[in-house]
Design a protein around this motif. Structure first.
Motif, PDB file in Angstrom:
ATOM      1  N   ASP A   2      -2.766 -40.084  -9.474  1.00 48.30           N
ATOM      2  CA  ASP A   2      -2.189 -41.010 -10.452  1.00 48.30           C
ATOM      3  C   ASP A   2      -0.803 -40.486 -10.820  1.00 48.30           C
ATOM      4  OD1 ASP A   2      -2.465 -38.968 -12.396  1.00 48.30           O
ATOM      5  OD2 ASP A   2      -4.420 -39.725 -13.035  1.00 48.30           O
ATOM      6  N   TYR A   3      -0.207 -41.094 -11.829  1.00 48.72           N
ATOM      7  CA  TYR A   3       1.143 -40.693 -12.240  1.00 48.72           C
ATOM      8  C   TYR A   3       1.119 -40.272 -13.703  1.00 48.72           C
ATOM      9  CZ  TYR A   3       6.286 -40.757 -11.574  1.00 48.72           C
ATOM     10  OH  TYR A   3       7.614 -40.420 -11.435  1.00 48.72           O
ATOM     11  N   SER A   4       0.110 -39.489 -14.074  1.00 49.25           N
ATOM     12  CA  SER A   4      -0.014 -39.036 -15.454  1.00 49.25           C
ATOM     13  C   SER A   4       0.752 -37.754 -15.724  1.00 49.25           C
ATOM     14  CB  SER A   4      -1.492 -38.835 -15.806  1.00 49.25           C
ATOM     15  OG  SER A   4      -2.084 -37.875 -14.951  1.00 49.25           O
ATOM     16  N   GLY A   5       1.278 -37.118 -14.672  1.00 50.34           N
ATOM     17  CA  GLY A   5       1.994 -35.863 -14.836  1.00 50.34           C
ATOM     18  C   GLY A   5       3.462 -36.063 -15.123  1.00 50.34           C
ATOM     19  N   ASP A   6       4.283 -35.155 -14.591  1.00 53.85           N
ATOM     20  CA  ASP A   6       5.718 -35.186 -14.844  1.00 53.85           C
ATOM     21  C   ASP A   6       6.363 -36.433 -14.242  1.00 53.85           C
ATOM     22  OD1 ASP A   6       5.467 -32.726 -16.020  1.00 53.85           O
ATOM     23  OD2 ASP A   6       6.322 -31.580 -14.354  1.00 53.85           O
ATOM     24  N   LEU A   7       7.452 -36.865 -14.861  1.00 51.52           N
ATOM     25  CA  LEU A   7       8.317 -37.874 -14.264  1.00 51.52           C
ATOM     26  C   LEU A   7       9.097 -37.214 -13.138  1.00 51.52           C
ATOM     27  CD1 LEU A   7       9.794 -40.663 -14.302  1.00 51.52           C
ATOM     28  CD2 LEU A   7      11.398 -39.631 -15.941  1.00 51.52           C
ATOM     29  N   LEU A   8       9.079 -37.818 -11.955  1.00 49.24           N
ATOM     30  CA  LEU A   8       9.757 -37.261 -10.790  1.00 49.24           C
ATOM     31  C   LEU A   8      11.061 -38.011 -10.517  1.00 49.24           C
ATOM     32  CD1 LEU A   8       6.678 -36.820  -8.427  1.00 49.24           C
ATOM     33  CD2 LEU A   8       7.697 -35.144  -9.979  1.00 49.24           C
ATOM     34  N   ASP A   9      12.018 -37.298  -9.948  1.00 48.83           N
ATOM     35  CA  ASP A   9      13.300 -37.958  -9.663  1.00 48.83           C
ATOM     36  C   ASP A   9      13.229 -38.851  -8.436  1.00 48.83           C
ATOM     37  OD1 ASP A   9      13.145 -35.992  -7.717  1.00 48.83           O
ATOM     38  OD2 ASP A   9      14.953 -34.910  -8.334  1.00 48.83           O
ATOM     39  N   ASP A  10      12.246 -38.652  -7.580  1.00 50.20           N
ATOM     40  CA  ASP A  10      11.991 -39.514  -6.430  1.00 50.20           C
ATOM     41  C   ASP A  10      10.493 -39.543  -6.198  1.00 50.20           C
ATOM     42  OD1 ASP A  10      14.074 -40.876  -5.056  1.00 50.20           O
ATOM     43  OD2 ASP A  10      14.894 -38.977  -4.355  1.00 50.20           O
ATOM     44  N   LEU A  11       9.994 -40.667  -5.758  1.00 50.44           N
ATOM     45  CA  LEU A  11       8.587 -40.737  -5.387  1.00 50.44           C
ATOM     46  C   LEU A  11       8.473 -40.542  -3.889  1.00 50.44           C
ATOM     47  CD1 LEU A  11       7.154 -43.672  -7.533  1.00 50.44           C
ATOM     48  CD2 LEU A  11       7.285 -41.240  -8.064  1.00 50.44           C
ATOM     49  N   GLN A  12       7.733 -39.542  -3.485  1.00 45.87           N
ATOM     50  CA  GLN A  12       7.445 -39.323  -2.076  1.00 45.87           C
ATOM     51  C   GLN A  12       5.999 -39.740  -1.844  1.00 45.87           C
ATOM     52  OE1 GLN A  12       9.151 -38.736   0.444  1.00 45.87           O
ATOM     53  NE2 GLN A  12      11.110 -37.907  -0.260  1.00 45.87           N
ATOM     54  N   PHE A  13       5.815 -40.943  -1.321  1.00 45.48           N
ATOM     55  CA  PHE A  13       4.464 -41.488  -1.218  1.00 45.48           C
ATOM     56  C   PHE A  13       3.592 -40.705  -0.241  1.00 45.48           C
ATOM     57  CE2 PHE A  13       6.972 -45.102  -2.792  1.00 45.48           C
ATOM     58  CZ  PHE A  13       6.250 -45.369  -3.946  1.00 45.48           C
ATOM     59  N   ARG A  14       4.205 -39.897   0.606  1.00 46.30           N
ATOM     60  CA  ARG A  14       3.403 -39.066   1.502  1.00 46.30           C
ATOM     61  C   ARG A  14       2.593 -38.032   0.736  1.00 46.30           C
ATOM     62  NH1 ARG A  14       8.909 -36.930   3.252  1.00 46.30           N
ATOM     63  NH2 ARG A  14       9.269 -35.109   1.923  1.00 46.30           N
ATOM     64  N   ASP A  15       2.974 -37.755  -0.522  1.00 49.97           N
ATOM     65  CA  ASP A  15       2.242 -36.797  -1.346  1.00 49.97           C
ATOM     66  C   ASP A  15       1.044 -37.420  -2.047  1.00 49.97           C
ATOM     67  OD1 ASP A  15       4.177 -34.909  -0.682  1.00 49.97           O
ATOM     68  OD2 ASP A  15       5.393 -35.328  -2.458  1.00 49.97           O
ATOM     69  N   TRP A  16       0.908 -38.743  -1.976  1.00 46.56           N
ATOM     70  CA  TRP A  16      -0.126 -39.432  -2.734  1.00 46.56           C
ATOM     71  C   TRP A  16      -1.420 -39.507  -1.923  1.00 46.56           C
ATOM     72  CZ3 TRP A  16       1.389 -43.596  -6.690  1.00 46.56           C
ATOM     73  CH2 TRP A  16       2.545 -43.211  -7.374  1.00 46.56           C
ATOM     74  N   ALA A  17      -2.546 -39.485  -2.626  1.00 42.41           N
ATOM     75  CA  ALA A  17      -3.851 -39.594  -1.978  1.00 42.41           C
ATOM     76  C   ALA A  17      -4.021 -40.976  -1.349  1.00 42.41           C
ATOM     77  CB  ALA A  17      -4.956 -39.330  -2.993  1.00 42.41           C
ATOM     78  N   HIS A  18      -4.899 -41.047  -0.348  1.00 42.80           N
ATOM     79  CA  HIS A  18      -5.091 -42.288   0.382  1.00 42.80           C
ATOM     80  C   HIS A  18      -5.512 -43.426  -0.532  1.00 42.80           C
ATOM     81  CE1 HIS A  18      -7.285 -45.175   2.975  1.00 42.80           C
ATOM     82  NE2 HIS A  18      -6.347 -44.876   3.860  1.00 42.80           N
ATOM     83  N   SER A  19      -6.506 -43.221  -1.376  1.00 48.29           N
ATOM     84  CA  SER A  19      -7.000 -44.306  -2.226  1.00 48.29           C
ATOM     85  C   SER A  19      -5.963 -44.718  -3.265  1.00 48.29           C
ATOM     86  CB  SER A  19      -8.307 -43.906  -2.912  1.00 48.29           C
ATOM     87  OG  SER A  19      -8.112 -42.818  -3.799  1.00 48.29           O
ATOM     88  N   THR A  20      -5.112 -43.778  -3.686  1.00 50.52           N
ATOM     89  CA  THR A  20      -4.038 -44.118  -4.627  1.00 50.52           C
ATOM     90  C   THR A  20      -3.017 -45.026  -3.959  1.00 50.52           C
ATOM     91  OG1 THR A  20      -4.341 -41.908  -5.570  1.00 50.52           O
ATOM     92  CG2 THR A  20      -2.422 -43.162  -6.304  1.00 50.52           C
ATOM     93  N   LEU A  21      -2.727 -44.746  -2.697  1.00 53.42           N
ATOM     94  CA  LEU A  21      -1.790 -45.592  -1.958  1.00 53.42           C
ATOM     95  C   LEU A  21      -2.376 -46.973  -1.697  1.00 53.42           C
ATOM     96  CD1 LEU A  21      -0.404 -42.963   0.560  1.00 53.42           C
ATOM     97  CD2 LEU A  21       0.901 -44.121  -1.236  1.00 53.42           C
TER      98      LEU A  21
END
Length: 419
Positions: free
Chosen positions: A209-228
């Motif tokens: 999810d995106y409950s952590g830090d605000l990131l300057d860029d989203l790298q979707f390769r870092d996201w879990a399969h079900s999140t994507l």
């Protein structure tokens, strides 16, 4: 093929494509509104379209991604997952002062690059008339006391000024809460607003999810399969809501038949270009299996929980047939989405998708029976690209390419940054 059947790498490639395609809906739609009504009506249609849709889909994305705060960080996270701000094409760069104060600049604004050649009146319509109410509509999905106000914005002074614009975000506790217009409240009452989508598996490796830090860029390769998977489905809902916002805005200004004509033209244009980009991004073949895959992944025909799309590819080569089945009793049809305008005599968006996969794919017949619209697509004489698709090609988004910008970094509030 549904989003869940794609690999993690394929989904990481597809999600930014879906976000960009959502931004380009208006490159298709507004060209026809300008042609029929002129610039001033176009601006009002765009305002109503986005104000109807963005608070609804922003609320959905907040729930999906675990964004439960009411500050500027929470607002910025939602903007990063908004079809109004696709990554890199609309290159938002964020700064956070504290919980309720921040700013952003656009290092690159693809929308501005599209509109600047049309002259300053069109730039002002987009960057002033449209942005002022629609930015606020997006912001108040996080906090009704939020305001987004310009430091500078186009027309650019001096010429070619960069960054293209800068905006301040403030949330004041004693400020009057902004309300939403009736057509936004009506959008909250649609089935799309409360649609149940795929669950995120929080036990998976990767970002859940995106409950952590605000990131300057989203790298979707870092996201879990079900999140994507969930993100892709949510972005498809954004497409549906925005088009419904467009339907409402034009329907309030013209006859039902004229509104239908505008909607079909708008969807035909974006459907063809989006299909082309999806096929290229994922390296999908142009055979029957490839056409079936593009249809199944296309946001105008999804998500599957909303549209209920079924696609079957049979046969090989010139004998192949791809059958598309769209239920007449789906949530999308009940909401009065653009799909109500599809019938055996009005299939241009499907033909545009087919042509984008290969010009020899031709809609050969359609029928309504047992509560389904069934459309057969087969191999035939080469089709020319529809002019509605060609219109969208004036946008830089048509040929835009995403870059790998490396590992993202956290954006730290300036008020607590170590000296």
């Amino acid at each position: 093929m549904s989003y869940s059947e794609l690999s993690q790498n394929e989904l990481a490639t597809l999600v930014p494509e879906l976000l960009l395609a959502g931004q380009l809906i208006d490159r298709s739609a507004m060209a026809h509104v300008i042609g029929d009504f002129g610039r001033d009506v176009m601006a009002q249609v765009a305002i109503e379209e986005w104000m109807a849709a963005s608070p609804v889909y922003t609320a959905r994305m907040r729930r999906a991604m675990g964004v439960d705060g009411d500050g500027v960080v929470d607002m910025f996270k939602c903007l990063q997952l908004d079809i109004g701000a696709p990554p890199q094409f609309m290159d938002f760069r964020y700064s956070v002062v504290d919980e309720y104060h921040g700013s952003f600049v656009l290092d690159h604004c693809g929308a501005l690059m599209d509109v600047e050649p049309m002259g300053e009146d069109y730039v002002t319509a987009m960057c002033h008339d449209i942005e002022d109410p629609t930015f606020d509509a997006t912001a108040i999905a996080t906090n009704r006391r939020a305001r987004i106000r310009p430091v500078h914005r186009p027309p650019r002074r001096p010429e070619n000024r960069t960054p293209h614009c800068e905006w301040l975000v403030t949330i004041e506790p004693d400020r009057e809460e902004l309300d939403l217009p009736d057509y936004t409240h009506a959008m909250f009452a649609t089935r799309a607003a409360d649609l149940e989508l795929s669950e995120i598996d929080h036990s998976e490796t990767g970002w859940n999810d995106y409950s952590g830090d605000l990131l300057d860029d989203l790298q979707f390769r870092d996201w879990a399969h079900s999140t994507l998977v969930r993100t892709a489905e949510e972005v498809a809902v954004q497409h549906q809501l925005l088009i419904m916002g467009f339907i409402g805005a034009v329907s309030r200004r013209t006859s039902a038949e004229h509104a239908r004509e505008l909607v079909v033209k708008a969807v035909t244009g974006i459907a063809g270009l989006t299909a082309e980009r999806i096929r290229a991004a994922l390296g999908i073949t142009s055979d029957a299996a490839g056409l079936a895959q593009v249809l199944s992944l296309h946001p105008a025909l999804g998500p599957e929980q909303y549209v209920g799309l079924g696609v079957i590819a049979e046969g090989d080569g010139a004998e192949a047939i791809v059958s598309v089945r769209i239920p007449r009793g789906s949530a999308a049809v009940a909401d009065g989405s653009w799909l109500v305008h599809l019938d055996p005599d009005n299939l241009l968006p499907l033909q545009a998708i087919a042509t984008a996969v290969d010009p020899h794919w031709v809609v050969q017949g359609a029928r309504v029976d047992d509560g389904f619209l069934t459309v057969d697509i087969g191999w035939g004489a080469e089709q020319r690209e529809r002019k509605e698709v060609a219109v969208v090609r004036f946008s830089g988004g048509a040929s835009f390419r995403f870059d790998d910008r490396g590992a993202p970094g956290s954006i730290t509030p300036l008020s607590i940054t170590p000296v």
